[in-house]
Design a protein around this motif. Sequence first.
Motif, PDB file in Angstrom:
ATOM      1  N   VAL A  45       7.540   2.811   2.760  1.00  0.00           N
ATOM      2  CA  VAL A  45       6.320   2.128   2.317  1.00  0.00           C
ATOM      3  C   VAL A  45       5.742   2.807   1.088  1.00  0.00           C
ATOM      4  O   VAL A  45       5.195   2.149   0.186  1.00  0.00           O
ATOM      5  CB  VAL A  45       5.276   2.081   3.461  1.00  0.00           C
ATOM      6  CG1 VAL A  45       4.803   3.484   3.856  1.00  0.00           C
ATOM      7  CG2 VAL A  45       4.093   1.207   3.054  1.00  0.00           C
ATOM      8  N   ILE A  46       5.880   4.130   0.998  1.00  0.00           N
ATOM      9  CA  ILE A  46       5.387   4.846  -0.175  1.00  0.00           C
ATOM     10  C   ILE A  46       6.243   4.526  -1.392  1.00  0.00           C
ATOM     11  O   ILE A  46       5.732   4.314  -2.498  1.00  0.00           O
ATOM     12  CB  ILE A  46       5.373   6.363   0.085  1.00  0.00           C
ATOM     13  CG1 ILE A  46       4.412   6.698   1.221  1.00  0.00           C
ATOM     14  CG2 ILE A  46       4.993   7.128  -1.175  1.00  0.00           C
ATOM     15  CD1 ILE A  46       2.978   6.315   0.943  1.00  0.00           C
ATOM     16  N   LEU A  47       7.552   4.463  -1.206  1.00  0.00           N
ATOM     17  CA  LEU A  47       8.438   4.102  -2.311  1.00  0.00           C
ATOM     18  C   LEU A  47       8.106   2.710  -2.846  1.00  0.00           C
ATOM     19  O   LEU A  47       8.123   2.475  -4.053  1.00  0.00           O
ATOM     20  CB  LEU A  47       9.894   4.151  -1.852  1.00  0.00           C
ATOM     21  CG  LEU A  47      10.506   5.541  -1.660  1.00  0.00           C
ATOM     22  CD1 LEU A  47      11.905   5.415  -1.063  1.00  0.00           C
ATOM     23  CD2 LEU A  47      10.554   6.297  -2.979  1.00  0.00           C
ATOM     24  N   GLU A  48       7.797   1.796  -1.940  1.00  0.00           N
ATOM     25  CA  GLU A  48       7.460   0.435  -2.362  1.00  0.00           C
ATOM     26  C   GLU A  48       6.168   0.426  -3.183  1.00  0.00           C
ATOM     27  O   GLU A  48       6.058  -0.280  -4.189  1.00  0.00           O
ATOM     28  CB  GLU A  48       7.322  -0.461  -1.131  1.00  0.00           C
ATOM     29  CG  GLU A  48       8.643  -0.704  -0.405  1.00  0.00           C
ATOM     30  CD  GLU A  48       8.456  -1.425   0.921  1.00  0.00           C
ATOM     31  OE1 GLU A  48       7.307  -1.836   1.209  1.00  0.00           O
ATOM     32  OE2 GLU A  48       9.438  -1.570   1.665  1.00  0.00           O
ATOM     33  N   LYS A  49       5.199   1.227  -2.763  1.00  0.00           N
ATOM     34  CA  LYS A  49       3.936   1.290  -3.498  1.00  0.00           C
ATOM     35  C   LYS A  49       4.135   1.937  -4.867  1.00  0.00           C
ATOM     36  O   LYS A  49       3.526   1.512  -5.854  1.00  0.00           O
ATOM     37  CB  LYS A  49       2.903   2.065  -2.685  1.00  0.00           C
ATOM     38  CG  LYS A  49       2.434   1.319  -1.440  1.00  0.00           C
ATOM     39  CD  LYS A  49       1.405   2.136  -0.665  1.00  0.00           C
ATOM     40  CE  LYS A  49       0.921   1.373   0.560  1.00  0.00           C
ATOM     41  NZ  LYS A  49      -0.087   2.145   1.344  1.00  0.00           N
ATOM     42  N   ILE A  50       4.969   2.960  -4.910  1.00  0.00           N
ATOM     43  CA  ILE A  50       5.259   3.614  -6.191  1.00  0.00           C
ATOM     44  C   ILE A  50       5.928   2.638  -7.145  1.00  0.00           C
ATOM     45  O   ILE A  50       5.557   2.534  -8.321  1.00  0.00           O
ATOM     46  CB  ILE A  50       6.153   4.846  -5.971  1.00  0.00           C
ATOM     47  CG1 ILE A  50       5.360   5.957  -5.256  1.00  0.00           C
ATOM     48  CG2 ILE A  50       6.708   5.368  -7.298  1.00  0.00           C
ATOM     49  CD1 ILE A  50       6.215   7.113  -4.789  1.00  0.00           C
ATOM     50  N   GLU A  51       6.914   1.896  -6.643  1.00  0.00           N
ATOM     51  CA  GLU A  51       7.615   0.930  -7.490  1.00  0.00           C
ATOM     52  C   GLU A  51       6.682  -0.160  -7.991  1.00  0.00           C
ATOM     53  O   GLU A  51       6.734  -0.560  -9.162  1.00  0.00           O
ATOM     54  CB  GLU A  51       8.779   0.303  -6.723  1.00  0.00           C
ATOM     55  CG  GLU A  51       9.574  -0.685  -7.556  1.00  0.00           C
ATOM     56  CD  GLU A  51      10.779  -1.251  -6.811  1.00  0.00           C
ATOM     57  OE1 GLU A  51      11.385  -2.199  -7.333  1.00  0.00           O
ATOM     58  OE2 GLU A  51      11.108  -0.743  -5.717  1.00  0.00           O
ATOM     59  N   LYS A  52       5.804  -0.628  -7.109  1.00  0.00           N
ATOM     60  CA  LYS A  52       4.879  -1.697  -7.486  1.00  0.00           C
ATOM     61  C   LYS A  52       3.931  -1.257  -8.587  1.00  0.00           C
ATOM     62  O   LYS A  52       3.636  -2.021  -9.515  1.00  0.00           O
ATOM     63  CB  LYS A  52       4.089  -2.156  -6.263  1.00  0.00           C
ATOM     64  CG  LYS A  52       3.142  -3.319  -6.543  1.00  0.00           C
ATOM     65  CD  LYS A  52       2.443  -3.775  -5.270  1.00  0.00           C
ATOM     66  CE  LYS A  52       1.512  -4.950  -5.556  1.00  0.00           C
ATOM     67  NZ  LYS A  52       0.828  -5.422  -4.320  1.00  0.00           N
ATOM     68  N   LYS A  53       3.447  -0.010  -8.496  1.00  0.00           N
ATOM     69  CA  LYS A  53       2.455   0.460  -9.463  1.00  0.00           C
ATOM     70  C   LYS A  53       3.074   1.046 -10.716  1.00  0.00           C
ATOM     71  O   LYS A  53       2.552   0.863 -11.824  1.00  0.00           O
ATOM     72  CB  LYS A  53       1.545   1.488  -8.801  1.00  0.00           C
ATOM     73  CG  LYS A  53       0.396   1.932  -9.697  1.00  0.00           C
ATOM     74  CD  LYS A  53      -0.665   2.702  -8.945  1.00  0.00           C
ATOM     75  CE  LYS A  53      -1.847   3.023  -9.837  1.00  0.00           C
ATOM     76  NZ  LYS A  53      -2.920   3.735  -9.118  1.00  0.00           N
TER      77      LYS A  53
END
Length: 232
Positions: A45-53
């Motif tokens: 979930v953290i990787l997804e947030k990093i990629e999104k931002k």
Amino acid sequence: MPAVKHQILFRIIIFVVICIACISIIREFFSEASNVYGWLQLQPVILEKIEKKYGLAARQRFVDWQKLMDAGKIMTEQDKLEQVNDFFNRNIKFVDDSVLWRKSDYWATPVEFLAKGAGDCEDFSIAKYFTLIEIGVDESKLRITYVKALDFNLSHMVLTYFESPQAVPLVLDSLKPNIRYATDRKDLLPVYSFNGRSLWLAKIKGSGQLVGNADQLNLWADLKRRMLEKLL
């Protein structure tokens, strides 16, 4: 001279706060793995947030950082130094604080550093310092070292590693990628060095003269909150 001392102490306080916040932030980002080593693993979930931002490239930097820390646990100490130094020098570009952060001096956490994919000499040194501690290098062997880069007539920061207290340190630098002994870096004039605990007046050989303590502070909570809000 008093103004110089106050400036040094101020930088130490900022560094200690950042280190405490970094530990808290990174452990928030990671969850305990179920393997026999108990290593830390990035949460999807953290990787997804990093990629999104920050984009796919930023996500990959975090994945590669995780791989480095996993592999680093069983490396020799020399290999740890080389791999960590190479990782940040290869994957992060140098950008001055005034351009990247619109501030004259800003010390980024390793999380911010990796997310941005850019930073200045202080950010390189702090990220290397933190990562080496995470993979098992004793903090007492590491120093954040302020030097004068004589070729450029500029203040500069490097990470130094002492195999023993009186040894000639190795220099991990963002200007010159290869790790070399301080005695071979005639282009650097050491000024002072510190880690999360202490402050030394620096010299080329040995850890230098101890001149103070960098006491741990309990100011991490607010910084952690602001850093998590900024990243996520």
